[in-house]
Scaffold this motif. Sequence first.
Motif, PDB file in Angstrom:
ATOM      1  N   PRO A  33      -1.540  10.822   4.491  1.00 39.51           N
ATOM      2  CA  PRO A  33      -2.119  10.302   3.390  1.00 39.51           C
ATOM      3  C   PRO A  33      -3.164   8.877   3.402  1.00 39.51           C
ATOM      4  N   TRP A  34      -2.969   8.336   3.584  1.00 41.30           N
ATOM      5  CA  TRP A  34      -3.612   6.677   4.319  1.00 41.30           C
ATOM      6  C   TRP A  34      -4.576   7.354   4.921  1.00 41.30           C
ATOM      7  N   ALA A  35      -4.011   8.012   5.738  1.00 43.89           N
ATOM      8  CA  ALA A  35      -4.919   8.269   6.972  1.00 43.89           C
ATOM      9  C   ALA A  35      -6.500   8.740   6.176  1.00 43.89           C
ATOM     10  N   VAL A  36      -6.450   9.796   5.767  1.00 42.79           N
ATOM     11  CA  VAL A  36      -6.878  10.867   4.985  1.00 42.79           C
ATOM     12  C   VAL A  36      -7.869  10.279   3.802  1.00 42.79           C
ATOM     13  N   MET A  37      -7.412   9.232   3.020  1.00 39.34           N
ATOM     14  CA  MET A  37      -7.834   7.665   2.169  1.00 39.34           C
ATOM     15  C   MET A  37      -8.888   7.041   3.054  1.00 39.34           C
ATOM     16  N   VAL A  38      -8.731   6.596   3.916  1.00 40.95           N
ATOM     17  CA  VAL A  38      -9.611   5.817   4.716  1.00 40.95           C
ATOM     18  C   VAL A  38     -10.984   6.367   4.897  1.00 40.95           C
ATOM     19  N   SER A  39     -10.802   7.773   5.640  1.00 41.38           N
ATOM     20  CA  SER A  39     -11.959   8.539   5.881  1.00 41.38           C
ATOM     21  C   SER A  39     -12.308   9.109   5.081  1.00 41.38           C
ATOM     22  N   GLU A  40     -11.869   9.132   3.400  1.00 39.65           N
ATOM     23  CA  GLU A  40     -12.626   9.536   2.395  1.00 39.65           C
ATOM     24  C   GLU A  40     -13.431   8.366   2.030  1.00 39.65           C
ATOM     25  N   PHE A  41     -13.254   7.064   2.295  1.00 36.55           N
ATOM     26  CA  PHE A  41     -13.468   6.123   1.492  1.00 36.55           C
ATOM     27  C   PHE A  41     -15.343   5.467   2.752  1.00 36.55           C
ATOM     28  N   ALA A  94      -8.357  -3.853  -2.259  1.00 37.83           N
ATOM     29  CA  ALA A  94      -7.987  -3.641  -3.526  1.00 37.83           C
ATOM     30  C   ALA A  94      -7.046  -2.795  -3.476  1.00 37.83           C
ATOM     31  N   ALA A  95      -7.472  -1.144  -3.462  1.00 36.88           N
ATOM     32  CA  ALA A  95      -6.782   0.304  -3.432  1.00 36.88           C
ATOM     33  C   ALA A  95      -5.549  -0.518  -2.579  1.00 36.88           C
ATOM     34  N   ALA A  96      -5.524  -1.056  -1.497  1.00 40.92           N
ATOM     35  CA  ALA A  96      -3.979  -0.813  -0.480  1.00 40.92           C
ATOM     36  C   ALA A  96      -3.560  -1.794  -0.878  1.00 40.92           C
ATOM     37  N   VAL A  97      -4.411  -2.932  -1.971  1.00 41.19           N
ATOM     38  CA  VAL A  97      -3.176  -4.013  -2.534  1.00 41.19           C
ATOM     39  C   VAL A  97      -2.453  -3.145  -3.970  1.00 41.19           C
ATOM     40  N   VAL A  98      -3.111  -2.908  -4.668  1.00 36.98           N
ATOM     41  CA  VAL A  98      -2.486  -1.927  -5.990  1.00 36.98           C
ATOM     42  C   VAL A  98      -1.230  -1.170  -4.946  1.00 36.98           C
ATOM     43  N   ILE A  99      -1.653   0.095  -3.630  1.00 36.59           N
ATOM     44  CA  ILE A  99      -1.030   0.710  -4.089  1.00 36.59           C
ATOM     45  C   ILE A  99       1.179   0.220  -3.131  1.00 36.59           C
ATOM     46  N   THR A 100       0.448  -0.617  -2.522  1.00 34.67           N
ATOM     47  CA  THR A 100       1.880  -2.032  -1.879  1.00 34.67           C
ATOM     48  C   THR A 100       2.012  -2.134  -3.269  1.00 34.67           C
ATOM     49  N   ASP A 101       2.000  -2.417  -4.270  1.00 32.95           N
ATOM     50  CA  ASP A 101       2.596  -3.461  -5.558  1.00 32.95           C
ATOM     51  C   ASP A 101       3.432  -2.830  -6.263  1.00 32.95           C
ATOM     52  N   VAL A 102       2.251  -1.801  -6.377  1.00 33.81           N
ATOM     53  CA  VAL A 102       2.728  -0.546  -7.525  1.00 33.81           C
ATOM     54  C   VAL A 102       3.198   0.923  -6.685  1.00 33.81           C
ATOM     55  N   HIS A 103       2.888   1.206  -5.643  1.00 30.56           N
ATOM     56  CA  HIS A 103       3.222   2.415  -5.573  1.00 30.56           C
ATOM     57  C   HIS A 103       4.203   2.581  -3.856  1.00 30.56           C
ATOM     58  N   GLY A 104       4.705   1.370  -3.779  1.00 31.84           N
ATOM     59  CA  GLY A 104       6.064   0.770  -3.036  1.00 31.84           C
ATOM     60  C   GLY A 104       4.982   1.688  -1.625  1.00 31.84           C
ATOM     61  N   GLY A 105       4.039   1.336  -1.113  1.00 34.95           N
ATOM     62  CA  GLY A 105       3.512   1.357  -0.439  1.00 34.95           C
ATOM     63  C   GLY A 105       2.764   2.995   0.230  1.00 34.95           C
ATOM     64  N   LYS A 106       3.203   3.697  -1.183  1.00 32.68           N
ATOM     65  CA  LYS A 106       2.990   4.963  -0.582  1.00 32.68           C
ATOM     66  C   LYS A 106       1.435   5.181  -1.532  1.00 32.68           C
ATOM     67  N   PRO A 108      -0.942   7.338  -3.486  1.00 32.85           N
ATOM     68  CA  PRO A 108      -0.055   8.591  -5.046  1.00 32.85           C
ATOM     69  C   PRO A 108      -0.356   9.542  -4.995  1.00 32.85           C
ATOM     70  N   GLY A 109      -0.387  10.670  -5.123  1.00 24.71           N
ATOM     71  CA  GLY A 109      -0.421  11.816  -4.809  1.00 24.71           C
ATOM     72  C   GLY A 109      -0.709  13.116  -5.665  1.00 24.71           C
ATOM     73  N   THR A 110      -1.084  11.919  -6.955  1.00 24.69           N
ATOM     74  CA  THR A 110      -1.987  12.686  -8.207  1.00 24.69           C
ATOM     75  C   THR A 110      -2.936  12.197  -8.284  1.00 24.69           C
ATOM     76  N   GLU A 111      -3.879  13.393  -8.592  1.00 26.16           N
ATOM     77  CA  GLU A 111      -5.630  12.847  -9.110  1.00 26.16           C
ATOM     78  C   GLU A 111      -5.333  11.732 -10.373  1.00 26.16           C
ATOM     79  N   ALA A 127     -10.869  14.852  -3.726  1.00 27.44           N
ATOM     80  CA  ALA A 127     -10.210  15.276  -1.724  1.00 27.44           C
ATOM     81  C   ALA A 127      -9.228  14.491  -1.504  1.00 27.44           C
ATOM     82  N   ILE A 128      -9.021  13.572  -1.754  1.00 28.79           N
ATOM     83  CA  ILE A 128      -7.150  12.799  -1.497  1.00 28.79           C
ATOM     84  C   ILE A 128      -6.510  14.398  -1.541  1.00 28.79           C
ATOM     85  N   ALA A 129      -5.761  14.295  -2.854  1.00 28.23           N
ATOM     86  CA  ALA A 129      -5.348  15.020  -3.628  1.00 28.23           C
ATOM     87  C   ALA A 129      -4.977  16.432  -2.246  1.00 28.23           C
ATOM     88  N   CYS A 130      -6.285  16.899  -1.897  1.00 22.74           N
ATOM     89  CA  CYS A 130      -6.889  18.205  -2.045  1.00 22.74           C
ATOM     90  C   CYS A 130      -6.061  18.085  -0.525  1.00 22.74           C
TER      91      CYS A 130
END
Length: 331
Positions: A33-41, A94-106, A108-111, A127-130
């Motif tokens: 999912p991180w690879a997909v997220m980076v591509s979408e940005f 900034a999103a990476a910081v939130v993912i690390t601090d709030v979502h345990g480094g993963k 998240p999978g919901t819109e 797009a990331i969810a799909c």
Amino acid sequence: MPHPDLEKIHHDVTAWYAANARELPWRGAAADPWAVMVSEFMLQQTPVVRVRPVWEAWMERWPTPAALAAEPVAEAVRAWGRLGYPRRALRLHAAAVVITDVHGGKVPGTEAELLALPGVGTYTAAAIACFAFKVPTVVVDTNIRRVHARLIRGRALPEQNQNAAELALAARLLPAAGEGDNAGTALANDWNIAVMELGALVCTARSPRCEDCPVVNQCAWIAAGRPEPHYKPKGQPWHGTDRQLRGAMMAVLRHSAAPVPRGDLLGAPDLAVAAGEPRIAVSARQGDAAHEAWVTLHALDAPAEQSERVLASLLADGLAQHSPDGISLPH
């Protein structure tokens, strides 16, 4: 509106994709999912050919959100290079910081969770969810809107700005995915990426290759005689614009190891000197990329008012910061 055979359209488009899809690293089975997220940005308003090498270098350096979050934000902006719209780098960091601090480094999978991340809007969340989590949701980008406009509505181009009617059409065209229906869910996800790819490779904005289209015989635009667009698209100017100057200033900052004196960045002749030596000469010793950035910036010969305005916008956007030593990328 015509009543197309949606089942056949779904089959023909997804079958075409299975045979013709580009092999892109963020689509592979190994892409998380991180690879997909980076591509979408990165792919926002930027073609694949420019994104791919930057994405590959980025993922090698920062294979997880935590790896990026641990770095200064300046490194993210620097690594963004010449992709354009560098505020995306700030938001991804900034999103990476939130993912690390709030979502345990993963990721998240919901819109809903994705929408709460910095820099993630409705399209990116869908797009990331799909594509990363196989959620059968409606994904609508420019390519998809164009295919829908031609195939279903018989128009050469979608509306200039996305509207509710286009979103409703996309929802109606999405294959049904019943609860626990893995086949239906897979078709819904395949449909999204297949239509997007069809718009990118065949149903292009300027020179559509209708002879290669898997649904040419069902296309309302073809049936209507390929009418002209109902508006004239306006290209974005570049030369002499604030956007061009912003890019040139950002290139200088990316290649500068130390803060740049404000006067040098603004091109003031009486200040563009370092230790009695012209800044251009100094940059030549710092390497080809740094020298090219300085040459490009000063070749623009921008009016002082424009230079001041552009620098102020970079500071306001958080892409640059001011210190007693000069201007630099944000820490």
